[in-house]
Design a protein around this motif. Structure first.
Motif, short mmCIF file in Angstrom:
data_model
loop_
_atom_site.label_atom_id
_atom_site.label_comp_id
_atom_site.label_asym_id
_atom_site.label_seq_id
_atom_site.Cartn_x
_atom_site.Cartn_y
_atom_site.Cartn_z
N GLN A 108 0.83 -1.05 -0.04
CA GLN A 108 -0.05 -0.15 0.03
C GLN A 108 0.80 1.23 -0.21
OE1 GLN A 108 -3.12 -0.54 -0.20
NE2 GLN A 108 -3.64 1.51 -0.59
N ARG A 109 2.04 1.26 0.66
CA ARG A 109 2.90 2.33 0.81
C ARG A 109 3.54 2.53 -0.54
NH1 ARG A 109 6.77 2.92 5.91
NH2 ARG A 109 7.16 4.77 4.89
N ILE A 110 3.68 1.60 -1.19
CA ILE A 110 4.41 1.62 -2.38
C ILE A 110 3.79 2.35 -3.44
CG2 ILE A 110 5.22 0.33 -4.50
CD1 ILE A 110 7.32 0.05 -2.55
N VAL A 111 2.12 1.82 -3.47
CA VAL A 111 1.38 2.35 -4.30
C VAL A 111 1.06 3.97 -4.24
CG1 VAL A 111 -1.31 2.19 -4.95
CG2 VAL A 111 0.21 0.14 -4.84
N GLU A 112 0.95 4.38 -2.86
CA GLU A 112 0.39 5.47 -2.51
C GLU A 112 1.75 6.53 -2.38
OE1 GLU A 112 -1.83 4.93 0.98
OE2 GLU A 112 -3.33 4.01 -0.07
N ASP A 113 2.77 6.15 -2.07
CA ASP A 113 4.03 7.00 -1.76
C ASP A 113 4.83 7.00 -2.84
OD1 ASP A 113 6.03 8.47 -0.90
OD2 ASP A 113 5.73 7.89 1.25
N ASP A 114 5.05 7.83 -3.64
CA ASP A 114 6.01 7.76 -4.99
C ASP A 114 7.55 7.77 -4.47
OD1 ASP A 114 3.89 7.74 -6.64
OD2 ASP A 114 4.31 10.04 -7.23
N ALA A 115 7.85 8.53 -3.28
CA ALA A 115 9.15 8.83 -2.89
C ALA A 115 9.52 7.29 -2.08
CB ALA A 115 9.32 9.79 -1.67
N PHE A 116 8.42 6.88 -1.32
CA PHE A 116 8.64 5.60 -0.80
C PHE A 116 8.99 4.42 -1.84
CE2 PHE A 116 7.64 1.36 1.09
CZ PHE A 116 8.12 1.44 2.25
N ALA A 117 8.02 4.34 -2.82
CA ALA A 117 8.23 3.51 -4.15
C ALA A 117 9.73 3.76 -4.85
CB ALA A 117 7.08 3.74 -4.87
N ALA A 118 10.19 4.84 -4.93
CA ALA A 118 11.29 4.87 -5.46
C ALA A 118 12.43 4.51 -4.82
CB ALA A 118 11.45 6.63 -5.72
N ARG A 119 12.29 4.42 -3.52
CA ARG A 119 13.46 4.12 -2.58
C ARG A 119 13.33 2.27 -2.53
NH1 ARG A 119 16.66 1.72 -0.53
NH2 ARG A 119 17.97 2.06 1.33
N TRP A 120 12.33 2.06 -2.37
CA TRP A 120 12.09 0.68 -1.92
C TRP A 120 11.28 -0.32 -2.95
CZ3 TRP A 120 15.18 -0.43 1.63
CH2 TRP A 120 15.27 0.33 2.78
#
Length: 298
Positions: A108-120
């Motif tokens: 859910q964090r990957i989907v909603e948070d672009d910065a989190f997705a870019a890092r993880w």
């Protein structure tokens, strides 16, 4: 009547009966054989979507479409409700942060948070990157898929129509080195497109059924782009294995009687290899046995 699916079932039975048992990279352990082949005839429209258990073919096709974009971040996959790549970045996140986050929350964090997705959420230079943006020693990028499509159209007798993902210089940066490594294509004199897929390592219970579908979908797209008709899909495996926590599930699958393969077709002629969408694929006549659940070894 022995249907085409028995090629796969016979291989699974062979691995169960005489596979070499050993501890593998994941620590789960496998029973494996080295060297296997199946041949699936796609010329009449039937495709190898296994019937002895339900195979969720849409995620497999979506994964192939994702590879073709050249993307290496799972955010776009998760937005398509494809969760098959989450285990590897989740394991990295837990290991590096110490936070024992559950998979659903992580996704859910990957989907909603672009910065989190870019890092993880990035998997490193995996399949799509190598297929569409292979980096040469001189810094130039090579689009293997575009080259393949062009060659299929302009020089179909070529013996150099292939692409692969085993970029030695970048293996260490990948979340998982490529398993389905090399795709080679061959055009017959009457216009049939054949594919030989070499897979260095294959989880027979979970991986192979997905790989059959993905390779088939790609073959249909390439054939359409080049004005050809699908021929054979030849699948070759190096290390073909069952994980030790999949043996009971494999036996359950072997107890089931195969049914006729379904058909798959494209209902739209896409402008290019980059223009296909999941809605372009229609599967008809699929009547599988129930799904069989098993854990992914990471």
């Amino acid at each position: 009547m022995r249907t085409q699916e028995f090629q796969y079932l016979d291989l699974v039975a062979d691995v169960l009966d005489r596979g070499d048992e050993r501890i593998d990279r994941t620590g789960v352990g496998t029973r494996s054989l080295f060297g296997a082949m199946t041949r699936f005839d796609l010329s009449k429209g039937q495709v190898p979507i296994l019937t002895t258990k339900r195979v969720y073919w849409k995620p497999a096709v979506k994964e192939m479409l994702w590879f073709l974009t050249g993307d290496t971040n799972i955010q776009s996959l998760l937005r398509e409700d494809v969760r098959i790549w989450s285990d590897w970045p989740l394991a990295t996140y837990r290991r590096e942060t110490g936070e024992q986050i559950d998979q659903l929350t992580f996704e859910q964090r990957i989907v909603e948070d672009d910065a989190f997705a870019a890092r993880w959420g990035d998997l490193g230079p995996v399949y799509g990157k190598q297929w569409r943006r292979w980096l040469g020693s001189d810094g130039s990028e090579h689009d293997q898929i575009a080259t393949l499509v062009d060659t299929l159209k302009t020089n179909p007798a070529s013996r150099r129509m292939l692409f692969h993902g085993w970029n030695v210089a970048e293996l260490g940066q990948m979340a998982l080195p490529p398993c389905h490594m090399v795709y080679q294509y061959h055009v017959t004199s009457d216009g049939r497109l054949n594919c030989l897929l070499f897979q260095r390592s294959v989880d027979l219970l979970l991986g192979a059924p997905f790989n059959f579908v993905g390779a088939t979908a790609l073959q249909l797209m390439l054939a359409q782009q080049a004005g050809l008709t699908p021929g054979e899909l030849v699948w070759v495996a190096g290390d073909a294995h069952l994980y030790l926590n999949h043996l009971d599930q494999a036996r359950e699958q072997l107890s089931r009687e195969p049914r006729a393969f379904p058909t798959m077709r494209l209902i739209r002629h896409a402008d290019s290899i980059d223009d296909y969408r999941i809605g372009d694929f229609v599967v008809e006549g699929y009547d599988p046995h129930p799904a069989i659940k098993a854990d992914v070894a990471v």
